[in-house]
Scaffold this motif. Sequence first.
Motif, PDB file in Angstrom:
ATOM      1  N   GLY A   1       0.929  -1.374  -0.092  1.00 34.67           N
ATOM      2  CA  GLY A   1       0.112   0.147   0.262  1.00 34.67           C
ATOM      3  C   GLY A   1       0.694   1.328   0.220  1.00 34.67           C
ATOM      4  N   THR A   2       0.446   2.264   0.709  1.00 33.91           N
ATOM      5  CA  THR A   2       1.072   3.697   0.733  1.00 33.91           C
ATOM      6  C   THR A   2       1.988   3.585   1.952  1.00 33.91           C
ATOM      7  N   ALA A   3       3.224   3.262   1.876  1.00 23.03           N
ATOM      8  CA  ALA A   3       4.152   3.276   3.170  1.00 23.03           C
ATOM      9  C   ALA A   3       5.571   3.765   2.488  1.00 23.03           C
ATOM     10  N   THR A   4       6.124   4.497   3.738  1.00 21.24           N
ATOM     11  CA  THR A   4       7.183   5.244   3.121  1.00 21.24           C
ATOM     12  C   THR A   4       8.248   4.158   3.695  1.00 21.24           C
ATOM     13  N   GLY A   5       8.233   3.094   4.422  1.00 23.18           N
ATOM     14  CA  GLY A   5       9.142   2.069   4.772  1.00 23.18           C
ATOM     15  C   GLY A   5       8.442   0.883   5.383  1.00 23.18           C
ATOM     16  N   ALA A   6       9.258  -0.126   5.783  1.00 25.54           N
ATOM     17  CA  ALA A   6       8.502  -1.217   6.453  1.00 25.54           C
ATOM     18  C   ALA A   6       8.107  -0.931   7.850  1.00 25.54           C
ATOM     19  N   HIS A   7       6.989  -0.816   8.198  1.00 22.06           N
ATOM     20  CA  HIS A   7       6.156  -0.875   9.377  1.00 22.06           C
ATOM     21  C   HIS A   7       4.895  -1.504   9.423  1.00 22.06           C
ATOM     22  N   LEU A   8       4.110  -1.323  10.746  1.00 17.25           N
ATOM     23  CA  LEU A   8       2.809  -1.920  10.952  1.00 17.25           C
ATOM     24  C   LEU A   8       2.227  -0.622  11.113  1.00 17.25           C
ATOM     25  N   HIS A   9       1.152  -0.306  10.562  1.00 14.34           N
ATOM     26  CA  HIS A   9       0.163   0.938  10.748  1.00 14.34           C
ATOM     27  C   HIS A   9      -0.976   0.077  11.623  1.00 14.34           C
ATOM     28  N   PHE A  10      -1.196   0.767  12.782  1.00 19.73           N
ATOM     29  CA  PHE A  10      -2.297   0.144  13.829  1.00 19.73           C
ATOM     30  C   PHE A  10      -3.081   1.027  14.316  1.00 19.73           C
ATOM     31  N   GLU A  11      -4.494   0.725  13.912  1.00 24.96           N
ATOM     32  CA  GLU A  11      -5.354   1.607  14.448  1.00 24.96           C
ATOM     33  C   GLU A  11      -6.550   0.819  15.407  1.00 24.96           C
ATOM     34  N   VAL A  12      -7.113   1.794  16.188  1.00 24.28           N
ATOM     35  CA  VAL A  12      -8.103   1.237  17.329  1.00 24.28           C
ATOM     36  C   VAL A  12      -9.522   1.972  17.134  1.00 24.28           C
ATOM     37  N   PHE A  13     -10.540   1.235  16.990  1.00 29.09           N
ATOM     38  CA  PHE A  13     -11.821   1.842  17.064  1.00 29.09           C
ATOM     39  C   PHE A  13     -12.583   1.471  18.168  1.00 29.09           C
ATOM     40  N   LEU A  14     -13.331   2.350  18.973  1.00 28.20           N
ATOM     41  CA  LEU A  14     -14.139   2.010  19.962  1.00 28.20           C
ATOM     42  C   LEU A  14     -15.468   2.395  19.771  1.00 28.20           C
ATOM     43  N   ASN A  15     -16.538   1.246  19.651  1.00 21.09           N
ATOM     44  CA  ASN A  15     -17.770   1.655  18.970  1.00 21.09           C
ATOM     45  C   ASN A  15     -17.876   2.512  17.706  1.00 21.09           C
ATOM     46  N   GLY A  16     -17.070   2.116  16.673  1.00 23.39           N
ATOM     47  CA  GLY A  16     -16.957   2.769  15.499  1.00 23.39           C
ATOM     48  C   GLY A  16     -16.269   3.944  15.311  1.00 23.39           C
ATOM     49  N   LYS A  17     -15.816   4.516  16.403  1.00 22.74           N
ATOM     50  CA  LYS A  17     -15.037   5.734  16.690  1.00 22.74           C
ATOM     51  C   LYS A  17     -13.613   5.701  16.922  1.00 22.74           C
ATOM     52  N   LEU A  18     -12.850   6.371  16.075  1.00 18.73           N
ATOM     53  CA  LEU A  18     -11.370   6.117  16.089  1.00 18.73           C
ATOM     54  C   LEU A  18     -10.758   6.791  17.638  1.00 18.73           C
ATOM     55  N   ILE A  19      -9.992   5.931  18.085  1.00 16.99           N
ATOM     56  CA  ILE A  19      -9.277   6.314  19.294  1.00 16.99           C
ATOM     57  C   ILE A  19      -7.757   6.494  19.139  1.00 16.99           C
ATOM     58  N   ASN A  20      -7.092   7.060  20.067  1.00 11.60           N
ATOM     59  CA  ASN A  20      -5.723   6.725  20.204  1.00 11.60           C
ATOM     60  C   ASN A  20      -5.306   5.568  20.357  1.00 11.60           C
ATOM     61  N   PRO A  21      -4.488   4.727  19.936  1.00 10.36           N
ATOM     62  CA  PRO A  21      -4.068   3.229  19.963  1.00 10.36           C
ATOM     63  C   PRO A  21      -3.247   3.444  21.218  1.00 10.36           C
ATOM     64  N   GLU A  22      -2.554   4.290  21.771  1.00 10.88           N
ATOM     65  CA  GLU A  22      -1.730   4.458  22.956  1.00 10.88           C
ATOM     66  C   GLU A  22      -2.696   4.599  24.092  1.00 10.88           C
ATOM     67  N   THR A  23      -3.906   5.058  24.136  1.00 10.43           N
ATOM     68  CA  THR A  23      -5.019   5.232  25.131  1.00 10.43           C
ATOM     69  C   THR A  23      -5.334   3.690  25.427  1.00 10.43           C
ATOM     70  N   ALA A  24      -5.643   2.797  24.307  1.00 10.62           N
ATOM     71  CA  ALA A  24      -6.127   1.435  24.635  1.00 10.62           C
ATOM     72  C   ALA A  24      -5.067   0.604  24.875  1.00 10.62           C
ATOM     73  N   LEU A  25      -3.699   1.103  24.682  1.00  7.69           N
ATOM     74  CA  LEU A  25      -2.419   0.078  25.046  1.00  7.69           C
ATOM     75  C   LEU A  25      -2.350   0.248  26.445  1.00  7.69           C
ATOM     76  N   ASN A  26      -2.999   1.436  27.108  1.00  2.90           N
ATOM     77  CA  ASN A  26      -2.639   1.709  28.470  1.00  2.90           C
ATOM     78  C   ASN A  26      -3.953   1.210  29.413  1.00  2.90           C
ATOM     79  N   LEU A  27      -4.750   0.524  28.655  1.00  5.16           N
ATOM     80  CA  LEU A  27      -6.063   0.325  29.552  1.00  5.16           C
ATOM     81  C   LEU A  27      -5.771  -1.138  30.086  1.00  5.16           C
ATOM     82  N   THR A  28      -6.238  -1.232  31.311  1.00  2.30           N
ATOM     83  CA  THR A  28      -6.183  -2.508  32.224  1.00  2.30           C
ATOM     84  C   THR A  28      -7.190  -2.937  32.791  1.00  2.30           C
ATOM     85  N   GLU A  29      -7.558  -4.223  32.903  1.00  3.11           N
ATOM     86  CA  GLU A  29      -8.661  -4.668  33.773  1.00  3.11           C
ATOM     87  C   GLU A  29      -8.106  -5.403  34.791  1.00  3.11           C
TER      88      GLU A  29
END
Length: 299
Positions: free
Chosen positions: A257-285
């Motif tokens: 696809g459209t990428a400037t170099g080798a990497h993973l583009h990671f997205e997170v949605f909550l109830n259909g709305k885009l959120i900051n992936p780092e916010t999700a990565l900091n969530l705990t249960e």
Amino acid sequence: MLVLSLGTALQANPFRKFDDEIQRSHASAGSSPSVFRIFSVSSEESEVLRLFEQGINQQLEEEDESVASLDFPKYIEVSPVVSNTVVHEPGILIKKYVVQKKDTLTRIAKSFATEVAKIKKHNALTSSALKLGQTLEIPVQVKQASASRVIKKKLFILPVPQSKITSRFGRRIDPFNKYNRVYHTGLDLAAKVGTPVVSAAEGEVIFTGRNGGYGNSVIIQHKNGYKTLYAHCSQILVEVGETVKMGRVIAAVGRTGTATGAHLHFEVFLNGKLINPETALNLTEKFVTKLPKSEIAGF
């Protein structure tokens, strides 16, 4: 990279039907122009649109497929545990005591740091008279009457564990035009082509395949309304409908696809709305388990 729709039907062109969703997700941005027209003239916009529809690394993708190893592990063990502690609660413990010669309720109560009235009430004694060899139950107040094991775990783990974050969520300089500022809708994790990509959490695979400028992509539906997207992959190792656990190897890092170099583009949605992936990565249960008394220190 701009946003891919996860609300209803997937669109091969990630520039369609997403302006409204991102504007709603970022209403605080005020009256800023369409995210697909940020600080660009029409000729530049057309060129970017063309890139996202066709990708810019088509000549490299066959090479990436040969570089990426086919011998992937099925799982990579990544512990989601943030903390594991034992919490003690005060309370009453019952200790058994056999009456000895010369014992009195007063002496017994004093030795257990309790009261005569409490011993009599618990044992249904109508008098203070005791018999040699009589067994009494003594209610004792202690600081560690019970204990629970409290484990905190991350809801999501980093999908490329040994990677470097090269671009965060939010506005940034356009990697294809340094004079433009664009909205980056995910988290870029740089790693070598062929590096395993794991599922950030347990869920069901709902999309795999080519998706415009996102290149080879995987989308996973998780519990509580979360979805995650993994883009620019060189290979996809799961199928639609498959249930995956956290740590399941689902793809390999690439630059499709459209990428400037080798990497993973990671997205997170909550109830259909885009959120900051780092916010999700900091969530705990939190998981709380009562321990049997044999595991309580001192008893």
